[in-house]
Design a protein around this motif. Sequence first.
Motif, PDB file in Angstrom:
ATOM      1  N   ASN A  86      63.940  59.003  51.216  1.00 52.69           N
ATOM      2  CA  ASN A  86      63.369  57.899  50.428  1.00 52.69           C
ATOM      3  C   ASN A  86      61.853  57.992  50.346  1.00 52.69           C
ATOM      4  N   LEU A  87      61.253  58.414  51.468  1.00 59.12           N
ATOM      5  CA  LEU A  87      59.795  58.601  51.479  1.00 59.12           C
ATOM      6  C   LEU A  87      59.410  59.678  50.462  1.00 59.12           C
ATOM      7  N   HIS A  88      60.185  60.774  50.471  1.00 55.92           N
ATOM      8  CA  HIS A  88      59.937  61.864  49.505  1.00 55.92           C
ATOM      9  C   HIS A  88      60.017  61.321  48.076  1.00 55.92           C
ATOM     10  N   ARG A  89      61.003  60.465  47.828  1.00 56.34           N
ATOM     11  CA  ARG A  89      61.171  59.923  46.473  1.00 56.34           C
ATOM     12  C   ARG A  89      60.009  59.019  46.090  1.00 56.34           C
ATOM     13  N   TRP A  90      59.615  58.131  47.007  1.00 54.66           N
ATOM     14  CA  TRP A  90      58.535  57.194  46.667  1.00 54.66           C
ATOM     15  C   TRP A  90      57.193  57.913  46.524  1.00 54.66           C
ATOM     16  N   CYS A  91      56.942  58.846  47.446  1.00 56.55           N
ATOM     17  CA  CYS A  91      55.703  59.637  47.320  1.00 56.55           C
ATOM     18  C   CYS A  91      55.747  60.444  46.032  1.00 56.55           C
ATOM     19  N   GLY A  92      56.948  60.922  45.679  1.00 59.36           N
ATOM     20  CA  GLY A  92      57.122  61.703  44.452  1.00 59.36           C
ATOM     21  C   GLY A  92      56.755  60.882  43.226  1.00 59.36           C
ATOM     22  N   ARG A  93      57.160  59.615  43.220  1.00 58.73           N
ATOM     23  CA  ARG A  93      56.838  58.756  42.066  1.00 58.73           C
ATOM     24  C   ARG A  93      55.328  58.563  41.953  1.00 58.73           C
ATOM     25  N   ILE A  94      54.684  58.311  43.094  1.00 57.93           N
ATOM     26  CA  ILE A  94      53.217  58.128  43.065  1.00 57.93           C
ATOM     27  C   ILE A  94      52.544  59.439  42.645  1.00 57.93           C
ATOM     28  N   TYR A  95      53.075  60.535  43.183  1.00 61.26           N
ATOM     29  CA  TYR A  95      52.536  61.878  42.888  1.00 61.26           C
ATOM     30  C   TYR A  95      52.638  62.187  41.389  1.00 61.26           C
ATOM     31  N   VAL A  96      53.801  61.897  40.801  1.00 58.02           N
ATOM     32  CA  VAL A  96      53.992  62.181  39.370  1.00 58.02           C
ATOM     33  C   VAL A  96      53.085  61.278  38.526  1.00 58.02           C
ATOM     34  N   ALA A  97      52.998  59.988  38.893  1.00 57.88           N
ATOM     35  CA  ALA A  97      52.116  59.075  38.145  1.00 57.88           C
ATOM     36  C   ALA A  97      50.667  59.575  38.233  1.00 57.88           C
ATOM     37  N   SER A  98      50.258  59.997  39.438  1.00 57.63           N
ATOM     38  CA  SER A  98      48.896  60.532  39.616  1.00 57.63           C
ATOM     39  C   SER A  98      48.711  61.786  38.772  1.00 57.63           C
ATOM     40  N   GLY A  99      49.712  62.665  38.801  1.00 58.32           N
ATOM     41  CA  GLY A  99      49.645  63.909  38.040  1.00 58.32           C
ATOM     42  C   GLY A  99      49.500  63.638  36.542  1.00 58.32           C
ATOM     43  N   LEU A 100      50.248  62.638  36.049  1.00 61.44           N
ATOM     44  CA  LEU A 100      50.157  62.309  34.622  1.00 61.44           C
ATOM     45  C   LEU A 100      48.740  61.869  34.273  1.00 61.44           C
ATOM     46  N   LEU A 101      48.165  61.006  35.129  1.00 61.99           N
ATOM     47  CA  LEU A 101      46.794  60.537  34.881  1.00 61.99           C
ATOM     48  C   LEU A 101      45.800  61.697  34.935  1.00 61.99           C
ATOM     49  N   VAL A 102      45.970  62.561  35.935  1.00 62.76           N
ATOM     50  CA  VAL A 102      45.079  63.726  36.076  1.00 62.76           C
ATOM     51  C   VAL A 102      45.139  64.591  34.811  1.00 62.76           C
ATOM     52  N   GLY A 103      46.363  64.872  34.352  1.00 60.40           N
ATOM     53  CA  GLY A 103      46.539  65.756  33.197  1.00 60.40           C
ATOM     54  C   GLY A 103      45.958  65.165  31.921  1.00 60.40           C
ATOM     55  N   VAL A 104      46.245  63.861  31.690  1.00 61.40           N
ATOM     56  CA  VAL A 104      45.778  63.225  30.447  1.00 61.40           C
ATOM     57  C   VAL A 104      44.248  63.101  30.459  1.00 61.40           C
ATOM     58  N   THR A 105      43.685  62.682  31.613  1.00 60.97           N
ATOM     59  CA  THR A 105      42.221  62.535  31.670  1.00 60.97           C
ATOM     60  C   THR A 105      41.535  63.911  31.639  1.00 60.97           C
ATOM     61  N   ALA A 106      42.208  64.944  32.159  1.00 64.72           N
ATOM     62  CA  ALA A 106      41.635  66.299  32.089  1.00 64.72           C
ATOM     63  C   ALA A 106      41.493  66.717  30.623  1.00 64.72           C
ATOM     64  N   LEU A 107      42.551  66.433  29.836  1.00 61.42           N
ATOM     65  CA  LEU A 107      42.510  66.745  28.397  1.00 61.42           C
ATOM     66  C   LEU A 107      41.309  66.063  27.747  1.00 61.42           C
ATOM     67  N   ILE A 108      41.118  64.766  28.075  1.00 66.18           N
ATOM     68  CA  ILE A 108      40.015  63.997  27.463  1.00 66.18           C
ATOM     69  C   ILE A 108      38.668  64.545  27.950  1.00 66.18           C
ATOM     70  N   LEU A 109      38.562  64.790  29.279  1.00 70.11           N
ATOM     71  CA  LEU A 109      37.298  65.309  29.837  1.00 70.11           C
ATOM     72  C   LEU A 109      36.922  66.650  29.205  1.00 70.11           C
ATOM     73  N   GLY A 110      37.927  67.480  29.012  1.00 66.21           N
ATOM     74  CA  GLY A 110      37.676  68.805  28.441  1.00 66.21           C
ATOM     75  C   GLY A 110      37.079  68.713  27.049  1.00 66.21           C
ATOM     76  N   ILE A 111      37.351  67.598  26.364  1.00 69.47           N
ATOM     77  CA  ILE A 111      36.813  67.424  25.010  1.00 69.47           C
ATOM     78  C   ILE A 111      35.503  66.626  25.044  1.00 69.47           C
TER      79      ILE A 111
END
Length: 232
Positions: A86-111
Amino acid sequence: MFYILVAAMALTGIVIVVLRAVSLAQALMGEALPLAGSSDDRGLALFDQAFTPRPGLTLLHIVPGLMFMILGPLQFVAKIRVKHLNLHRWCGRIYVASGLLVGVTALILGIVVGFGGPTETAAVTFFSLLFLIFLGLGVFRIRRSEVSAHREWMIRAFALGLAVTTMRPIAAILLALTDMSFSEILGISFWLGFSLHLIVAELWVNITRTKQTFGSATEKVQQGAPANVTRR
Ligand code: HEM
């Protein structure tokens, strides 16, 4: 050895975020950043200053980046997956949400920052999209209970995120060995660092695949009882 290297890279990522947050806080509190324009600076001070007008966007990139670096390595620890699913699952959800933010903001920063010019913008657009696709495929696969495929896409996504740390020594070497400005070096470092991580991730996935895959019977497992969680 490989795991020590990964842990060292994640620690470096944490340090990078802290240093950028401190420098941003100093700039926002009116403390002077190092002056641009000295002969040995080669654009590094200008790079530092590029984030000051965009504190929100920068924080939206580096705070999830910090979560990514802290949670990422833990998601690959077999003991945690076995004993605390369950810990793996909950950390996974936070990790994926963080990853999405990192990826989208990286795209914006790059421009919008794109300090390294078109070479950097092209690299950032390509690798951010790849990173988001890998992360999405990792989620898609585990929603279908395909544990081995989930593991492989998550390794690829994590490896790409970790590339921000390998870029630094690459940039340092190029600064030492060439006369190029930092903005020229940044774009090249993005291409080299991220390509290297993509290749190593693919090799790792292939080397470890035989140990992971037990065949179709155990590949599709019931939610809550993954068959191969005990393996790395
Ligand atoms: C797909 C992954 C990533 C991409 C493509 C990416 C891309 C970028 C871009 C384009 C910038 C602005 C630089 C510029 O445009 O000149 C930036 C800055 C930054 N990124 Fe990322 N990033 C990624 C992941 C991460 C992660 C996981 C971290 C966590 C450590 C991170 C930490 C930072 C920091 C601290 C900065 C501020 C500049 C610095 O201090 O070096 N990034 N990133």
